[in-house]
Every structure is written in C-alpha cells, then in structure tokens.
Design a protein around this motif. Structure first.
Motif, PDB file in Angstrom:
ATOM      1  N   ILE A   1       0.839  -1.208   0.000  1.00  0.00           N
ATOM      2  CA  ILE A   1       0.000   0.000   0.000  1.00  0.00           C
ATOM      3  C   ILE A   1       0.868   1.248   0.000  1.00  0.00           C
ATOM      4  O   ILE A   1       0.639   2.178  -0.784  1.00  0.00           O
ATOM      5  N   ILE A   2       1.874   1.267   0.858  1.00  0.00           N
ATOM      6  CA  ILE A   2       2.732   2.456   0.941  1.00  0.00           C
ATOM      7  C   ILE A   2       3.524   2.629  -0.349  1.00  0.00           C
ATOM      8  O   ILE A   2       3.659   3.747  -0.856  1.00  0.00           O
ATOM      9  N   SER A   3       4.019   1.537  -0.913  1.00  0.00           N
ATOM     10  CA  SER A   3       4.729   1.629  -2.198  1.00  0.00           C
ATOM     11  C   SER A   3       3.818   2.166  -3.289  1.00  0.00           C
ATOM     12  O   SER A   3       4.216   3.010  -4.093  1.00  0.00           O
ATOM     13  N   SER A   4       2.589   1.696  -3.294  1.00  0.00           N
ATOM     14  CA  SER A   4       1.610   2.161  -4.275  1.00  0.00           C
ATOM     15  C   SER A   4       1.340   3.657  -4.100  1.00  0.00           C
ATOM     16  O   SER A   4       1.268   4.399  -5.078  1.00  0.00           O
ATOM     17  N   LEU A   5       1.223   4.082  -2.854  1.00  0.00           N
ATOM     18  CA  LEU A   5       0.991   5.509  -2.599  1.00  0.00           C
ATOM     19  C   LEU A   5       2.165   6.354  -3.069  1.00  0.00           C
ATOM     20  O   LEU A   5       1.981   7.426  -3.650  1.00  0.00           O
TER      21      LEU A   5
ATOM     22  N   ASN B   1      -8.605  18.843   1.128  1.00  0.00           N
ATOM     23  CA  ASN B   1      -9.647  18.492   2.086  1.00  0.00           C
ATOM     24  C   ASN B   1      -9.806  16.987   2.299  1.00  0.00           C
ATOM     25  O   ASN B   1     -10.714  16.568   3.003  1.00  0.00           O
ATOM     26  N   LEU B   2      -8.930  16.197   1.714  1.00  0.00           N
ATOM     27  CA  LEU B   2      -9.058  14.746   1.795  1.00  0.00           C
ATOM     28  C   LEU B   2      -9.020  14.245   3.242  1.00  0.00           C
ATOM     29  O   LEU B   2      -9.879  13.475   3.670  1.00  0.00           O
ATOM     30  N   SER B   3      -8.073  14.709   4.007  1.00  0.00           N
ATOM     31  CA  SER B   3      -7.952  14.258   5.397  1.00  0.00           C
ATOM     32  C   SER B   3      -9.180  14.651   6.214  1.00  0.00           C
ATOM     33  O   SER B   3      -9.720  13.840   6.975  1.00  0.00           O
ATOM     34  N   ALA B   4      -9.628  15.890   6.050  1.00  0.00           N
ATOM     35  CA  ALA B   4     -10.811  16.343   6.789  1.00  0.00           C
ATOM     36  C   ALA B   4     -12.044  15.555   6.361  1.00  0.00           C
ATOM     37  O   ALA B   4     -12.917  15.241   7.185  1.00  0.00           O
ATOM     38  N   TYR B   5     -12.129  15.213   5.092  1.00  0.00           N
ATOM     39  CA  TYR B   5     -13.263  14.434   4.584  1.00  0.00           C
ATOM     40  C   TYR B   5     -13.277  13.038   5.216  1.00  0.00           C
ATOM     41  O   TYR B   5     -14.322  12.565   5.670  1.00  0.00           O
ATOM     42  N   ILE B   6     -12.127  12.408   5.260  1.00  0.00           N
ATOM     43  CA  ILE B   6     -12.026  11.056   5.836  1.00  0.00           C
ATOM     44  C   ILE B   6     -12.414  11.067   7.313  1.00  0.00           C
ATOM     45  O   ILE B   6     -13.043  10.139   7.810  1.00  0.00           O
ATOM     46  N   ASP B   7     -12.052  12.135   8.010  1.00  0.00           N
ATOM     47  CA  ASP B   7     -12.351  12.235   9.441  1.00  0.00           C
ATOM     48  C   ASP B   7     -13.708  12.871   9.727  1.00  0.00           C
ATOM     49  O   ASP B   7     -13.999  13.206  10.875  1.00  0.00           O
ATOM     50  N   ASN B   8     -14.533  13.071   8.681  1.00  0.00           N
ATOM     51  CA  ASN B   8     -15.866  13.672   8.814  1.00  0.00           C
ATOM     52  C   ASN B   8     -15.817  15.043   9.489  1.00  0.00           C
ATOM     53  O   ASN B   8     -16.640  15.354  10.351  1.00  0.00           O
TER      54      ASN B   8
ATOM     55  N   ALA C   1      -9.347   9.928  -8.238  1.00  0.00           N
ATOM     56  CA  ALA C   1      -9.712  10.439  -6.913  1.00  0.00           C
ATOM     57  C   ALA C   1     -10.291   9.316  -6.055  1.00  0.00           C
ATOM     58  O   ALA C   1     -10.001   9.231  -4.863  1.00  0.00           O
ATOM     59  N   ARG C   2     -11.107   8.448  -6.667  1.00  0.00           N
ATOM     60  CA  ARG C   2     -11.648   7.305  -5.926  1.00  0.00           C
ATOM     61  C   ARG C   2     -10.513   6.419  -5.414  1.00  0.00           C
ATOM     62  O   ARG C   2     -10.541   5.951  -4.282  1.00  0.00           O
ATOM     63  N   LYS C   3      -9.522   6.186  -6.263  1.00  0.00           N
ATOM     64  CA  LYS C   3      -8.369   5.360  -5.866  1.00  0.00           C
ATOM     65  C   LYS C   3      -7.631   6.000  -4.690  1.00  0.00           C
ATOM     66  O   LYS C   3      -7.280   5.328  -3.720  1.00  0.00           O
ATOM     67  N   GLU C   4      -7.409   7.308  -4.768  1.00  0.00           N
ATOM     68  CA  GLU C   4      -6.725   8.006  -3.665  1.00  0.00           C
ATOM     69  C   GLU C   4      -7.532   7.922  -2.382  1.00  0.00           C
ATOM     70  O   GLU C   4      -6.970   7.725  -1.300  1.00  0.00           O
ATOM     71  N   LEU C   5      -8.844   8.095  -2.489  1.00  0.00           N
ATOM     72  CA  LEU C   5      -9.710   8.021  -1.312  1.00  0.00           C
ATOM     73  C   LEU C   5      -9.682   6.620  -0.703  1.00  0.00           C
ATOM     74  O   LEU C   5      -9.550   6.469   0.519  1.00  0.00           O
ATOM     75  N   GLU C   6      -9.757   5.600  -1.538  1.00  0.00           N
ATOM     76  CA  GLU C   6      -9.676   4.224  -1.053  1.00  0.00           C
ATOM     77  C   GLU C   6      -8.350   3.966  -0.349  1.00  0.00           C
ATOM     78  O   GLU C   6      -8.306   3.369   0.725  1.00  0.00           O
ATOM     79  N   ASP C   7      -7.258   4.424  -0.962  1.00  0.00           N
ATOM     80  CA  ASP C   7      -5.936   4.246  -0.350  1.00  0.00           C
ATOM     81  C   ASP C   7      -5.844   4.981   0.984  1.00  0.00           C
ATOM     82  O   ASP C   7      -5.267   4.463   1.952  1.00  0.00           O
TER      83      ASP C   7
ATOM     84  N   ARG D   1      -7.158   2.811   8.304  1.00  0.00           N
ATOM     85  CA  ARG D   1      -7.430   1.566   9.011  1.00  0.00           C
ATOM     86  C   ARG D   1      -6.149   0.907   9.514  1.00  0.00           C
ATOM     87  O   ARG D   1      -6.091   0.404  10.641  1.00  0.00           O
ATOM     88  N   LEU D   2      -5.115   0.902   8.673  1.00  0.00           N
ATOM     89  CA  LEU D   2      -3.841   0.315   9.092  1.00  0.00           C
ATOM     90  C   LEU D   2      -3.261   1.051  10.297  1.00  0.00           C
ATOM     91  O   LEU D   2      -2.769   0.429  11.242  1.00  0.00           O
ATOM     92  N   LEU D   3      -3.329   2.369  10.252  1.00  0.00           N
ATOM     93  CA  LEU D   3      -2.822   3.156  11.370  1.00  0.00           C
ATOM     94  C   LEU D   3      -3.629   2.895  12.644  1.00  0.00           C
ATOM     95  O   LEU D   3      -3.064   2.748  13.724  1.00  0.00           O
ATOM     96  N   GLN D   4      -4.950   2.827  12.503  1.00  0.00           N
ATOM     97  CA  GLN D   4      -5.784   2.542  13.668  1.00  0.00           C
ATOM     98  C   GLN D   4      -5.479   1.162  14.228  1.00  0.00           C
ATOM     99  O   GLN D   4      -5.367   0.996  15.445  1.00  0.00           O
ATOM    100  N   ASN D   5      -5.329   0.170  13.344  1.00  0.00           N
ATOM    101  CA  ASN D   5      -5.012  -1.181  13.805  1.00  0.00           C
ATOM    102  C   ASN D   5      -3.650  -1.229  14.479  1.00  0.00           C
ATOM    103  O   ASN D   5      -3.485  -1.875  15.510  1.00  0.00           O
ATOM    104  N   SER D   6      -2.671  -0.527  13.899  1.00  0.00           N
ATOM    105  CA  SER D   6      -1.340  -0.492  14.504  1.00  0.00           C
ATOM    106  C   SER D   6      -1.400   0.179  15.865  1.00  0.00           C
ATOM    107  O   SER D   6      -0.777  -0.273  16.829  1.00  0.00           O
TER     108      SER D   6
END
Length: 183
Positions: A44-48, A81-88, A108-114, A120-125
């Motif tokens: 995922i990180i390599s893809s980003l 605004n991507l980060s603010a959007y993800i965090d509602n 944009a959909r791909k970026e949002l999914e990533d 989720r990975l950060l929350q799980n970690s």
C-alpha cells in the motif's frame, strides 16, 4: 535479531527509499516473507509513493487528471480536504463537493480508497501498540509512584537532624517555660 511488526512500521519507509544497511535490509525482507500484514502495508505504501510521483509529474505538466482548468481547481480542493473528509470534519456543503468529485474521477476514488486503507492500518497499529503497552504502562506508573513515595519518606539526613534539633529545643523550651511559670 527478529524484527517485530512495530519496528516494521518505522522501517518500511526507509526500506522503500533504500536507506537501510544490508544487514537490516535482509532482516526486513525476512520479516516481510513471514508476515502478510507487513507485506500488505509495504504494498500500500509503495503504491501511494508511486501514485504520488505520478501526480507530481502531472502537476509539473499542468495536467492534474485532466487538462481542464476547472478540474485542476477541483483536484486541489480534493487534495486539500481529503484528510478532513475522511475524518468527517468538513461542512456538509464541502463534503458533498468531495463526494461529487470522487464519484466522477477514477483517480480520486483510488486516492480516497488508499487513504481509508492507510487510516485503518494506522488505527489497527495503534490498537495493537496500545494493547501491548498497557501492562508495561501500568507497571511503569506504579514504579514511578512507588519511587516518589519512597523519596518523600526518606528525608535528607542533614534536614532530618536539623528538624529533630529544632523540635528538641522547642520541647525543652516549653518544659522550662512551664516550670518557670508554675513556681
């Protein structure tokens, strides 16, 4: 020396950039062979990183997903605004703009999914780290409190002698005063 998943969270970006010694690089690769979670994080990180590099090349050519100037402004709004959007955290009007742009733009959909995957990975970690550190954290707090209590009870010997001397002088002085007043 075995590398843990927590250590991998730190080492992944260095591994991708090629900033590890050969020995550490081999240890990371051994861990990646055995751990599907860390392999997924690496992918995922390599893809980003590769998407980011592609986006920067597009920015340099003034072709952000489209040659249309209006799309470029929308993309900048999306990225800002991507980060603010993800965090509602966006107002409803801006949130609707983000949804419309994302629906109409495959990249944009791909970026949002990533971004959601990384969240989720950060929350799980974080949850994993938090659950692993709770017992140690509690023990450390208990040790600190115990050490403070010991330090509060153990007076400096010089201060203790001075305090005892003052109390003794006051006590003897009170007895002498009592005797003199009762004669």
């Amino acid at each position: 020396m075995e590398i843990t998943c927590l250590q991998m969270d730190v080492l992944i970006s260095f591994y991708i950039d090629g900033d590890l010694s050969e020995t550490l690089k081999e240890k990371v690769e051994e861990h990646l062979k055995e751990c599907p979670t860390c392999r997924a994080k690496l992918n995922i990180i390599s893809s980003l990183f590769s998407d980011y590099k592609k986006t920067n090349k597009c920015n340099n050519q003034e072709e952000v997903y489209s040659t249309n100037i209006h799309s470029s402004k929308q993309y900048k709004f999306f990225k800002n605004n991507l980060s603010a959007y993800i965090d509602n955290e966006l107002p409803e009007e801006d949130s609707i703009k983000m949804k419309k742009y994302t629906i109409g733009n495959k990249n944009a959909r791909k970026e949002l999914e990533d971004a959601y995957i990384i969240k989720r990975l950060l929350q799980n970690s974080f949850k994993k780290t938090e659950s692993e550190t709770k017992p140690d954290f509690s023990k450390n707090i208990i040790k600190e409190v115990s050490a403070k209590e010991k330090n509060e009870l153990n007076f400096n010997p010089v201060i203790f002698v001075a305090f005892a001397f003052v109390v003794t002088v006051l006590f003897i002085g009170a007895i002498v005063m009592y005797i003199l007043l009762n004669r």
